[in-house]
Design an enzyme around this catalytic site. Structure first.
Site, PDB file in Angstrom:
ATOM      1  CG  HIS A 115      -1.379   1.367   1.640  1.00 14.42           C
ATOM      2  ND1 HIS A 115      -0.794   2.110   2.650  1.00 14.42           N
ATOM      3  CD2 HIS A 115      -2.394   2.125   1.140  1.00 14.42           C
ATOM      4  CE1 HIS A 115      -1.433   3.260   2.766  1.00 14.42           C
ATOM      5  NE2 HIS A 115      -2.391   3.307   1.862  1.00 14.42           N
ATOM      6  NE  ARG A 119      -3.646  11.420   3.980  1.00 15.66           N
ATOM      7  CZ  ARG A 119      -2.927  10.400   4.423  1.00 15.66           C
ATOM      8  NH1 ARG A 119      -2.411   9.533   3.558  1.00 15.66           N
ATOM      9  NH2 ARG A 119      -2.715  10.220   5.707  1.00 15.66           N
ATOM     10  CG  HIS A 153      11.457  -1.216   7.199  1.00 11.88           C
ATOM     11  ND1 HIS A 153      10.803  -0.322   8.011  1.00 11.88           N
ATOM     12  CD2 HIS A 153      10.647  -2.301   7.104  1.00 11.88           C
ATOM     13  CE1 HIS A 153       9.645  -0.837   8.396  1.00 11.88           C
ATOM     14  NE2 HIS A 153       9.520  -2.041   7.875  1.00 11.88           N
ATOM     15  N   GLY A 267     -17.426  10.615  -0.914  1.00  6.40           N
ATOM     16  CA  GLY A 267     -16.546  10.266  -2.033  1.00  6.40           C
ATOM     17  C   GLY A 267     -17.115   9.133  -2.880  1.00  6.40           C
TER      18      GLY A 267
END
Length: 308
Positions: A115, A119, A153, A267
């Site tokens: 994922h 934003r 990571h 939305g």
């Protein structure tokens, strides 16, 4: 802030996000051999939100069972509760929200689900305007590989290092705390980085940090896919993959702030739920066989660790 400057900032963020969606989907399509379906949409005046976006989805590919990557830019008259819990002074303010969000569900159980989201939210009126950034990426393996976890990571750490040595450990801890299924007392995966309500570096540096995270996604994930996509597996591994996908669904519906923001603000439901896997299963009190690869996921990979 001058409203013209504010709109210029929003325009720059929009341009970056659209180019990021294009770059990622082209890379994934090239790897998989199948093209994304492109679904452009808009919300007109009179609806709770106005705006537009492009949902891109690849289903039934050779490598990815489902890969969804969406861009959206929407405006609303009132910030939903999920966006004002840390900014109560902006409750009820008009807002704009722009973002790219993706979830990729691979076919091979040895390839992890991933994922990523970046934003910006801008809120306020002509007299008071604020903007902040959020995002991150996290990895959800079904079968653990130390090499993959360290690579993922380390790539996240390196992307954040130019913005301060504190950022990776802080955002890594935030990710561990966020992607946690409280009702199961269990991490969703091996984590990554997560940040929200971020504006402390000022617009330019905060925007640069968001771009660094977005640009790090392909280098963080593609080498893992390429290492694992051809590993042989049996129905046993497939069954465990479908079972563990249930945890993904549980988190997204119960805890995920992005899902709640989208649904609370009116939305586009089909785009908000593009993160869901195409197939998933639940079984009652599933207990992996001691000493098995499945048991190792629980003992060595899901507990919080410092990977780098």
């Amino acid at each position: 802030m001058n409203s013209n400057i504010h709109q210029n900032q929003i325009g720059r963020v929009r341009s970056y996000l659209q180019s990021l969606q294009k770059k990622i989907t082209e890379s994934i399509s090239s790897l998989d051999g199948k093209s994304f379906l492109v679904d452009a949409w808009s919300k007109e005046a009179g609806e709770p939100l106005q705006g537009e976006g492009v949902t891109m989805i690849l289903e039934g590919g050779q490598v990815f069972e489902r890969a969804g990557c969406g861009f959206s830019h929407v405006k609303g008259h009132k910030l939903p509760a999920s966006a004002t819990q840390h900014r109560p002074e902006l409750a009820g303010s008009p807002f704009e929200a722009l973002g790219v969000s993706l979830v990729f569900h691979p076919r091979n159980p040895y390839v992890p689900t991933v994922h990523m989201n970046v934003r910006m939210i801008a809120a306020g009126d002509a007299t008071q305007q604020s903007s902040w950034f959020g995002g991150g990426m996290d990895l959800t393996p079904y079968y653990g590989f130390e090499e993959d976890a360290i690579h993922f990571h380390a790539t996240c750490r390196d992307a954040l290092t130019p913005f301060g040595d504190d950022k990776y450990p802080r955002f890594k801890r935030w990710c561990d705390e966020y992607f946690f299924l409280k009702h199961r007392n269990e991490q969703r995966g091996i984590g990554g980085i997560f940040f929200d309500d971020f504006s402390e570096l000022g617009f330019e540096e905060s925007f640069a940090m968001m771009r660094a995270v977005g640009d790090a996604f392909l280098p963080a994930y593609l080498p893992i896919v390429q290492r694992r996509q051809h590993l042989e597996h049996s129905q046993r591994e497939r069954d465990f993959q479908l079972y563990r996908r249930g945890r993904y669904v549980e988190f997204n519906l119960v805890f995920d702030r992005g899902t709640h923001f989208g649904l609370q603000s009116g939305g586009r439901t089909e785009s908000i739920l593009l993160s869901m896997p195409p197939l998933v299963s639940w079984s009652y009190q599933h207990i992996p066989e001691p000493g098995s690869q499945e048991a190792t996921l629980y003992s060595r990979f899901l507990p919080r660790r410092d990977w780098v």
